[in-house]
Design a protein around this motif. Structure first.
Motif, mmCIF file in Angstrom:
data_model
loop_
_atom_site.group_PDB
_atom_site.id
_atom_site.type_symbol
_atom_site.label_atom_id
_atom_site.label_comp_id
_atom_site.label_asym_id
_atom_site.label_seq_id
_atom_site.Cartn_x
_atom_site.Cartn_y
_atom_site.Cartn_z
ATOM 1 N N ARG A 99 0.848 -1.187 0.000
ATOM 2 C CA ARG A 99 0.000 0.000 0.000
ATOM 3 C C ARG A 99 0.892 1.248 0.000
ATOM 4 O O ARG A 99 1.795 1.361 0.831
ATOM 5 C CB ARG A 99 -0.932 -0.018 1.205
ATOM 6 C CG ARG A 99 -1.943 -1.155 1.171
ATOM 7 C CD ARG A 99 -2.770 -1.232 2.453
ATOM 8 N NE ARG A 99 -1.925 -1.602 3.594
ATOM 9 C CZ ARG A 99 -2.376 -1.720 4.840
ATOM 10 N NH1 ARG A 99 -3.652 -1.485 5.113
ATOM 11 N NH2 ARG A 99 -1.545 -2.066 5.817
ATOM 12 N N GLN B 235 -8.217 2.796 -6.059
ATOM 13 C CA GLN B 235 -7.509 1.628 -5.525
ATOM 14 C C GLN B 235 -7.107 0.671 -6.648
ATOM 15 O O GLN B 235 -5.987 0.164 -6.680
ATOM 16 C CB GLN B 235 -8.395 0.903 -4.508
ATOM 17 C CG GLN B 235 -7.718 -0.302 -3.852
ATOM 18 C CD GLN B 235 -8.678 -1.087 -2.979
ATOM 19 O OE1 GLN B 235 -9.859 -1.230 -3.306
ATOM 20 N NE2 GLN B 235 -8.185 -1.594 -1.860
ATOM 21 N N SER C 67 -5.179 3.441 -0.622
ATOM 22 C CA SER C 67 -5.736 2.667 0.496
ATOM 23 C C SER C 67 -6.171 3.527 1.673
ATOM 24 O O SER C 67 -6.508 3.018 2.730
ATOM 25 C CB SER C 67 -4.710 1.629 0.973
ATOM 26 O OG SER C 67 -3.577 2.262 1.546
ATOM 27 N N THR D 141 -7.761 0.645 4.194
ATOM 28 C CA THR D 141 -7.882 -0.794 3.966
ATOM 29 C C THR D 141 -7.120 -1.582 5.023
ATOM 30 O O THR D 141 -6.164 -1.093 5.625
ATOM 31 C CB THR D 141 -7.358 -1.185 2.578
ATOM 32 O OG1 THR D 141 -5.957 -0.889 2.500
ATOM 33 C CG2 THR D 141 -8.099 -0.431 1.485
ATOM 34 N N ASN E 74 -7.107 -6.076 2.062
ATOM 35 C CA ASN E 74 -7.133 -4.786 1.362
ATOM 36 C C ASN E 74 -8.558 -4.257 1.179
ATOM 37 O O ASN E 74 -8.860 -3.586 0.195
ATOM 38 C CB ASN E 74 -6.431 -4.894 0.004
ATOM 39 C CG ASN E 74 -5.700 -3.612 -0.361
ATOM 40 O OD1 ASN E 74 -5.431 -2.763 0.494
ATOM 41 N ND2 ASN E 74 -5.374 -3.455 -1.625
ATOM 42 N N LYS E 75 -9.419 -4.561 2.141
ATOM 43 C CA LYS E 75 -10.795 -4.066 2.110
ATOM 44 C C LYS E 75 -10.914 -2.813 2.971
ATOM 45 O O LYS E 75 -10.320 -2.723 4.043
ATOM 46 C CB LYS E 75 -11.757 -5.141 2.618
ATOM 47 C CG LYS E 75 -11.880 -6.336 1.691
ATOM 48 C CD LYS E 75 -12.945 -7.300 2.191
ATOM 49 C CE LYS E 75 -13.132 -8.469 1.230
ATOM 50 N NZ LYS E 75 -14.171 -9.414 1.692
ATOM 51 N N PHE E 76 -11.713 -1.864 2.506
ATOM 52 C CA PHE E 76 -11.868 -0.613 3.236
ATOM 53 C C PHE E 76 -12.647 -0.801 4.532
ATOM 54 O O PHE E 76 -13.629 -1.550 4.586
ATOM 55 C CB PHE E 76 -12.563 0.434 2.366
ATOM 56 C CG PHE E 76 -11.628 1.137 1.422
ATOM 57 C CD1 PHE E 76 -10.788 2.147 1.872
ATOM 58 C CD2 PHE E 76 -11.578 0.786 0.078
ATOM 59 C CE1 PHE E 76 -9.915 2.800 1.004
ATOM 60 C CE2 PHE E 76 -10.706 1.430 -0.804
ATOM 61 C CZ PHE E 76 -9.876 2.441 -0.327
#
Length: 248
Positions: A62, A108, A114, A227, A232-234
């Motif tokens: 990131r 993204q 991120s 994230t 890597n999810k918000f």
């Protein structure tokens, strides 16, 4: 923004933090042993700090992520509240505001963004979902080791709930979102209300009143999102609430 502390066998008790540099760029610093820092190095929200960092070599790469030398922290000015204070704050974060989570998701995909900030069109709910009251085994071991080596330090409390915002963005492509809240302030709100009120049900009622009614019915608030390091999810890192809604 400070995420609720997490015990780790690798780092001990640590916190992931996000902020803005003076040249108006997002930055993530991790790990920061915030509760272990002396008062002379414990910074507040909207306080400038000087800290030595270097680029992180995390697997997700990131672009905003950096490792921090926590012992190098020097506290600088606090940007205050009130009309003047908020104007000073806004000149740093307003240029970084996006229109929606959809915009950040697109960025993204293109450049690995991120971290970001936006105002939701409408927040439907602040969900409080029961969770395990104890840490998982690996984290229990980490908490035990931390306690063994620092007996003067209070044990890190596990919040027995997870918090989530359901909301709609100001974007024609938005189909609605449900994001987890990892804000340390949310966890502290629960702990404080639990000490004040007699029952768990009243504690949760007051918690929802603050995080839904106050922030998103009475005020124009923004989400700061970032994230996670695994998928890597918000997630929602914190809420910034500069002003009350204008009455019609």
């Amino acid at each position: 923004a400070k995420a609720y502390p997490s015990p780790s066998t690798k780092y001990g008790e640590s916190v992931c933090m996000a902020g803005i540099t003076k040249d108006q760029k997002w930055i993530r610093i991790y790990p920061v042993p915030y509760r272990d820092l002396p008062p002379s190095q414990q910074f507040k929200k909207f306080q400038w700090i000087n800290i030595k960092i270097h680029k992180s070599n995390e697997k997700l790469s990131r672009p905003e992520s950096h490792k921090a030398d926590s012992m190098s922290i020097k506290l600088l000015d606090i940007v205050g509240t009130g009309i003047t204070g908020w104007k000073d704050r806004e000149k740093y974060y307003k240029p970084l505001i996006s229109n929606s989570l959809e915009v950040l998701l697109d960025q993204q995909k293109k450049s690995g963004v991120s971290l970001g900030m936006f105002m939701p069109k409408y927040v439907e709910d602040f969900e409080i979902i029961p969770d395990s009251p104890t840490w998982e085994i690996k984290k229990q071991i980490a908490v035990g080791k931390i306690s063994l080596f620092n007996q003067n330090k209070s044990l890190l409390e596990k919040i027995p709930y997870t918090f989530h915002y359901k909301f709609i963005c100001n974007d024609d492509h938005c189909k609605g979102h449900n994001l987890t809240v990892v804000d340390w302030e949310a966890g502290e709100s629960y702990r404080n209300f639990k000490r004040i009120y007699e029952s768990e049900s009243l504690t949760l009622e007051k918690l929802k009143q603050k995080w839904l009614t106050y922030y998103f019915r009475e005020r124009n608030s923004y989400f700061v999102v970032g994230t996670d390091s695994e998928f890597n999810k918000f997630m929602i890192l914190t809420v910034v609430s500069p002003q009350r809604k204008e009455l019609d």
